[in-house]
Design a protein around this motif. Structure first.
Motif, PDB file in Angstrom:
ATOM      1  N   PHE A 139       0.823  -1.215   0.000  1.00 13.71           N
ATOM      2  CA  PHE A 139       0.000   0.000   0.000  1.00 13.71           C
ATOM      3  C   PHE A 139       0.856   1.264   0.000  1.00 13.71           C
ATOM      4  CE2 PHE A 139      -2.173   3.355   2.419  1.00 13.71           C
ATOM      5  CZ  PHE A 139      -3.268   3.571   1.590  1.00 13.71           C
ATOM      6  N   THR A 140       1.959   1.233   0.769  1.00 10.15           N
ATOM      7  CA  THR A 140       2.835   2.411   0.812  1.00 10.15           C
ATOM      8  C   THR A 140       3.457   2.682  -0.546  1.00 10.15           C
ATOM      9  OG1 THR A 140       4.645   0.990   1.576  1.00 10.15           O
ATOM     10  CG2 THR A 140       3.348   2.139   3.257  1.00 10.15           C
ATOM     11  N   GLU A 141       3.756   1.617  -1.316  1.00 13.84           N
ATOM     12  CA  GLU A 141       4.309   1.800  -2.649  1.00 13.84           C
ATOM     13  C   GLU A 141       3.274   2.414  -3.594  1.00 13.84           C
ATOM     14  OE1 GLU A 141       7.486  -1.934  -2.532  1.00 13.84           O
ATOM     15  OE2 GLU A 141       5.540  -2.132  -3.532  1.00 13.84           O
ATOM     16  N   VAL A 142       2.009   2.008  -3.449  1.00 15.91           N
ATOM     17  CA  VAL A 142       0.939   2.607  -4.271  1.00 15.91           C
ATOM     18  C   VAL A 142       0.805   4.093  -3.959  1.00 15.91           C
ATOM     19  CG1 VAL A 142      -1.544   2.607  -4.726  1.00 15.91           C
ATOM     20  CG2 VAL A 142      -0.305   0.438  -4.513  1.00 15.91           C
ATOM     21  N   ILE A 158       3.176   6.064  -2.792  1.00 15.47           N
ATOM     22  CA  ILE A 158       4.348   6.771  -3.318  1.00 15.47           C
ATOM     23  C   ILE A 158       4.234   6.951  -4.830  1.00 15.47           C
ATOM     24  CG2 ILE A 158       6.832   6.600  -3.676  1.00 15.47           C
ATOM     25  CD1 ILE A 158       7.030   5.225  -0.951  1.00 15.47           C
ATOM     26  N   ALA A 159       3.802   5.910  -5.555  1.00 17.50           N
ATOM     27  CA  ALA A 159       3.659   6.001  -7.013  1.00 17.50           C
ATOM     28  C   ALA A 159       2.585   7.020  -7.398  1.00 17.50           C
ATOM     29  CB  ALA A 159       3.318   4.628  -7.590  1.00 17.50           C
ATOM     30  N   ALA A 160       1.471   6.969  -6.689  1.00 15.65           N
ATOM     31  CA  ALA A 160       0.410   7.936  -6.988  1.00 15.65           C
ATOM     32  C   ALA A 160       0.865   9.362  -6.704  1.00 15.65           C
ATOM     33  CB  ALA A 160      -0.842   7.616  -6.168  1.00 15.65           C
ATOM     34  N   GLY A 161       1.623   9.525  -5.611  1.00 15.30           N
ATOM     35  CA  GLY A 161       2.150  10.858  -5.317  1.00 15.30           C
ATOM     36  C   GLY A 161       3.108  11.339  -6.381  1.00 15.30           C
ATOM     37  N   GLY A 162       3.951  10.417  -6.883  1.00 14.05           N
ATOM     38  CA  GLY A 162       4.881  10.795  -7.940  1.00 14.05           C
ATOM     39  C   GLY A 162       4.167  11.215  -9.211  1.00 14.05           C
ATOM     40  N   VAL A 163       3.109  10.453  -9.594  1.00 13.54           N
ATOM     41  CA  VAL A 163       2.326  10.830 -10.784  1.00 13.54           C
ATOM     42  C   VAL A 163       1.665  12.186 -10.580  1.00 13.54           C
ATOM     43  CG1 VAL A 163       0.344  10.209 -12.188  1.00 13.54           C
ATOM     44  CG2 VAL A 163       1.979   8.448 -11.506  1.00 13.54           C
ATOM     45  N   GLY A 164       1.147  12.387  -9.361  1.00 13.83           N
ATOM     46  CA  GLY A 164       0.519  13.682  -9.083  1.00 13.83           C
ATOM     47  C   GLY A 164       1.498  14.836  -9.191  1.00 13.83           C
ATOM     48  N   VAL A 165       2.717  14.614  -8.673  1.00 10.82           N
ATOM     49  CA  VAL A 165       3.738  15.663  -8.761  1.00 10.82           C
ATOM     50  C   VAL A 165       4.098  15.949 -10.214  1.00 10.82           C
ATOM     51  CG1 VAL A 165       6.142  16.213  -8.228  1.00 10.82           C
ATOM     52  CG2 VAL A 165       4.670  15.248  -6.457  1.00 10.82           C
ATOM     53  N   MET A 166       4.225  14.897 -11.028  1.00  8.74           N
ATOM     54  CA  MET A 166       4.538  15.100 -12.440  1.00  8.74           C
ATOM     55  C   MET A 166       3.424  15.862 -13.157  1.00  8.74           C
ATOM     56  SD  MET A 166       6.517  11.711 -13.850  1.00  8.74           S
ATOM     57  CE  MET A 166       5.194  10.577 -13.412  1.00  8.74           C
TER      58      MET A 166
END
Length: 350
Positions: A35-38, A40-48
């Protein structure tokens, strides 16, 4: 740099930064995904996505300003231009748009000048024909009615008198229409006398009380400028009488630091935020012909105020009479009414 390459490099920079963070950072992806990886990935996409949105908004800001300018530009209110800021294609696009506006305003001014000149020539021709043809015919009819009325028995004489009065009223109406089409007093005696005659005619036909104020030191103006000032005053007073339901209007013509200013203010109901009609747009077109500024808004005491400022670069007419302002309560000059041979014949003995 072209728009394509700027967008490409912006996206490439975001992807490179994201890839570097993914490779060099402590974040990993396991199987099954935690869940923590999901998160982090979602946060990265949001930042991009946020970075792309901010960068694109900053890059496309000149295009949005150009779009707003395109939707709000009015050729009847010239002079508004965009600063050619931005880079590359955006600056070129804004410069091209400003050049296009210059060309459109020049072409509109030229076409409006030709159209209004043709309109004034047609008005002059119609006014001349009304005066010479229809007016002369009605004058002959009046003289014949007078001759017949002197010969018929008394019971029929009163009926002929009424026909005479009706014919005379029609002749007066034709003469008034001819003066509205082409005011001869403007060519003969100048602007202030023509405005005085106009004020008296508006008062007589529409019941609008017009108070006049003319400065004694008005400069000499060329023929086109005088005609534009007269037409704007005529249209303003007509609108006040017909549409604004005004009872009083102030007409003033005075000198300013850089030219002449005409102000017409009434006590009517105002425009009420209604869109400008053909009459007001016609006034703006006439003002553009002489480089004047026309402003229309609410009057201080209610109603509508029309203000037109004419710059002082207009050349005086060679045959222009001196602009001596008549008294505010002076009647219109006899050249506008009393010296008319048709009126003299029509107002003979009944």
């Amino acid at each position: 740099m072209s728009l394509f390459w700027r967008i490409f490099l912006l996206n490439a920079a975001v992807l490179v930064v994201a890839t570097a963070l993914l490779l060099l950072g402590p974040a990993t992806v396991s199987t099954p995904v935690l869940f923590t990886e999901v998160v982090i990935a979602a946060g990265g996409v949001g930042v991009m996505l946020a970075a792309n949105a901010v960068l694109f908004r900053m890059s496309l800001a000149p295009l949005r300003r150009l779009t707003r300018a395109m939707t709000t530009t009015d050729l009847l209110r010239p002079g508004r231009r965009l600063d050619a800021c931005g880079q590359g294609e955006f600056a070129d696009l804004i410069t091209t748009f400003n050049t296009m506006l210059d060309r459109l305003e020049a072409e509109r001014a030229a076409s409006s000048s030709l159209a209004l000149s043709a309109q004034e020539a047609e008005r002059r021709r119609i006014a001349q024909e009304l005066h010479d043809e229809v007016g002369q015919t009605l004058t002959v009819v009046l003289l014949d009615l007078k001759r017949v009325a002197d010969q018929v028995p008394e019971p029929l004489r009163e009926d002929l008198r009424r026909v005479q009065e009706t014919t005379r009223a029609g002749l007066d109406e034709i003469r008034w229409i001819a003066r509205r089409l082409r005011p001869g007093v403007l060519d003969e005696l100048g602007l202030t006398s023509a405005l005085t005659a106009l004020a008296h005619e508006i008062t007589a036909h529409a019941g609008l009380t017009v108070r006049r104020s003319y400065a004694p030191d008005l400069p000499a103006l060329d023929e086109r400028t005088e005609l534009v000032l007269y037409r704007v005053a005529q249209e303003s007073l007509t609108n006040a009488a017909r549409h604004a339901r005004a009872t009083k209007a102030d007409l003033s013509l005075h000198r300013t630091a850089d030219g002449v200013e005409l102000v017409v203010a009434d006590d009517g109901r105002g425009t009420g935020g209604a869109p400008e009609g053909s009459g007001i747009r016609g006034m703006r077109e006439r003002a553009l012909l002489i480089g004047a500024r026309l402003a229309l808004g609410p009057a201080p005491g209610g109603g509508t105020r029309v203000r037109m400022t004419v710059p002082s670069h207009t050349a005086p007419r060679a045959d222009a009479p001196p602009h001596t302002a008549p008294p505010a309560d002076a009647p219109p000059h006899t050249a506008a009414r009393g010296d008319d041979p048709l009126r003299t014949a029509a107002e003979g003995d009944t």
